[in-house]
Design an enzyme around this catalytic site. Structure first.
Site, PDB file in Angstrom:
ATOM      1  N   GLU A 189       3.132  -3.575   0.158  1.00 16.08           N
ATOM      2  CA  GLU A 189       2.539  -4.545   1.076  1.00 16.08           C
ATOM      3  C   GLU A 189       2.765  -3.985   2.474  1.00 16.08           C
ATOM      4  O   GLU A 189       3.765  -4.261   3.121  1.00 16.08           O
ATOM      5  CB  GLU A 189       3.189  -5.925   0.911  1.00 16.08           C
ATOM      6  N   GLU A 198       1.934  -1.384  13.105  1.00 17.26           N
ATOM      7  CA  GLU A 198       3.168  -0.814  12.564  1.00 17.26           C
ATOM      8  C   GLU A 198       2.914   0.481  11.796  1.00 17.26           C
ATOM      9  O   GLU A 198       3.830   1.244  11.546  1.00 17.26           O
ATOM     10  CB  GLU A 198       3.954  -1.800  11.685  1.00 17.26           C
TER      11      GLU A 198
END
Length: 410
Positions: A189, A198
């Protein structure tokens, strides 16, 4: 570009471009994100005299950054993995039922096909997906990989749930990981705000190239970024109209400052109401997790076009963005599943992201908004990115294409 007779009188400092800049006039210097410029004169706070490939000109200081080699990467990893070493983010993710339940359903619907398979759960956090695999299927083994300090707690959770015979926890980064062998399935995930924030996806791709067997399965198998032009009355009232007459006083002078402060960056955790969509949403960028390469994540590789037919008259305040992740079945005729973070699905912890124009525009039913979106990775802070929208309403020669760049965090 103009030559500077005194350009060599002081030792030049090297800076890197954080965003594209297009010169307006001969005295300015154009450059692209990631370009390395030599700055010769910083006597002004706003405009610096710089050199790029033998050309000289003024450049906006806010578009540049100077950093020591390797300094920022180490700082980012400490911050990034430090955040995932505490329970705050894990509570948020585990409390997100649509997110977590989708992964459980993926494991459950593929339970027969997972029998005897080797699975890697990359960035496993508390190990919930690994535990789903061990409890709901019969894999040969599950490698639960977590770089943060949460890994030591994950090991205890594996023992408490009686899964230590199947699940092995590895505390390591994907780039440094050593496993006993290759895997049949790589599940992760990795998605962030606007899909890529990110950039955990890079670690997933590196692990895929090194550890996934030929013909192995990636979960998610693909992911898609979706955009829609929208209304945002509440946000605009709170951030801009508020300054018109608070407490009967004229504060309109502050509206230009408010525009720069509140509208220059995206609004995260925005909850878009379906009725505020001015058009049918469009998928603009799709990542095939089997074929995409790390190099595709870099400058100007991730962009997509759109053409929206305005379906109802209203106020065009900006664009809203979300993503969906798709999970292909291990069996040829098995069902595929989807995790959708958009306004027409059950709300997730990501919600949606709002990008507001500098000024709202009235649009009429039948108008056409044509443009593009470009995701640019920050050349210094590698987990950050900027998103640039370019658009034109009812494309006519006398209407200039509008462009706005939004930094996602920096």
């Amino acid at each position: 570009m103009l030559e500077n007779e005194n350009s060599e009188s002081h030792e030049a400092k090297e800076y890197v471009g954080l965003a594209d800049f297009v010169a307006e006039g001969d005295e300015q210097l154009s450059f692209s994100v990631g370009d390395k410029l030599k700055v010769h004169d910083m006597s002004s706070d706003v405009w610096w005299w710089a050199e790029l490939q033998g050309h000289f000109g003024y450049v906006p200081s806010s578009f540049l950054h100077q950093t020591a080699e390797g300094e920022e990467d180490a700082w980012q990893d400490d911050e990034y993995f430090g955040n995932y070493g505490t329970l705050r983010l894990h509570l948020e993710m585990l409390s997100d039922k649509p997110r977590t339940e989708t992964y459980r359903q993926v494991i459950l619907s593929n339970s027969a096909a997972l029998r005897g398979k080797v699975v890697m759960d990359l960035g496993c956090g508390t190990g919930v997906i690994s535990l789903f695999c061990a409890r709901l299927a019969q894999p040969a083994t599950v490698y639960a990989v977590e770089a943060s300090s949460m890994a030591k707690h994950t090991e205890e959770l594996v023992r408490q749930n009686g899964c230590e015979g199947v699940v092995t926890v590895f505390q390591d980064r994907a780039e440094n990981l050593t496993l006993p062998g290759k895997v049949d399935v790589l599940v992760s995930e990795w998605m962030g705000n606007c899909l890529l924030f990110e950039y955990m996806v890079e670690s997933v791709l590196l692990a895929r190239d090194r550890w996934l067997k030929e013909g192995g399965m990636m979960w998610p198998s693909s992911a898609c970024l979706t955009v829609v032009p929208c209304q945002a009355f509440s946000d605009y009232r709170q951030k801009m109209e508020f300054w018109e007459k608070p407490y009967g006083l004229d504060f309109s002078y502050l509206q230009s400052l408010a525009q720069k402060e509140f509208l220059s960056k995206p609004t995260f955790s925005h909850h878009l109401l379906p009725e505020d969509c001015l058009s049918t949403p469009a998928d603009v960028i799709t990542l095939d997790m089997v074929t995409i390469q790390v190099s595709d994540l870099e400058v100007n590789r991730l962009n997509g076009g759109f053409s929206f037919n305005v379906e109802k008259s209203g106020i065009f305040h900006g664009f809203t963005v979300w993503f969906s992740a798709h999970f292909q079945s291990l069996e040829e005729d098995g069902p595929s599943l989807e995790l959708n973070t958009g306004p027409f699905s059950e709300i997730t912890h990501w919600k949606q992201t709002l990008f507001m124009l500098d000024a709202p525009v009235t649009v009429e039913e039948g108008d056409i908004i044509v443009g593009s979106i470009c995701l640019q990775r920050n050349p210094v802070w590698r987990r950050h990115l900027s998103i640039t929208f370019s658009w034109n309403i009812n494309s006519t020669e006398d209407k200039k294409v509008q462009t706005k760049c939004f930094p996602m965090w920096r």
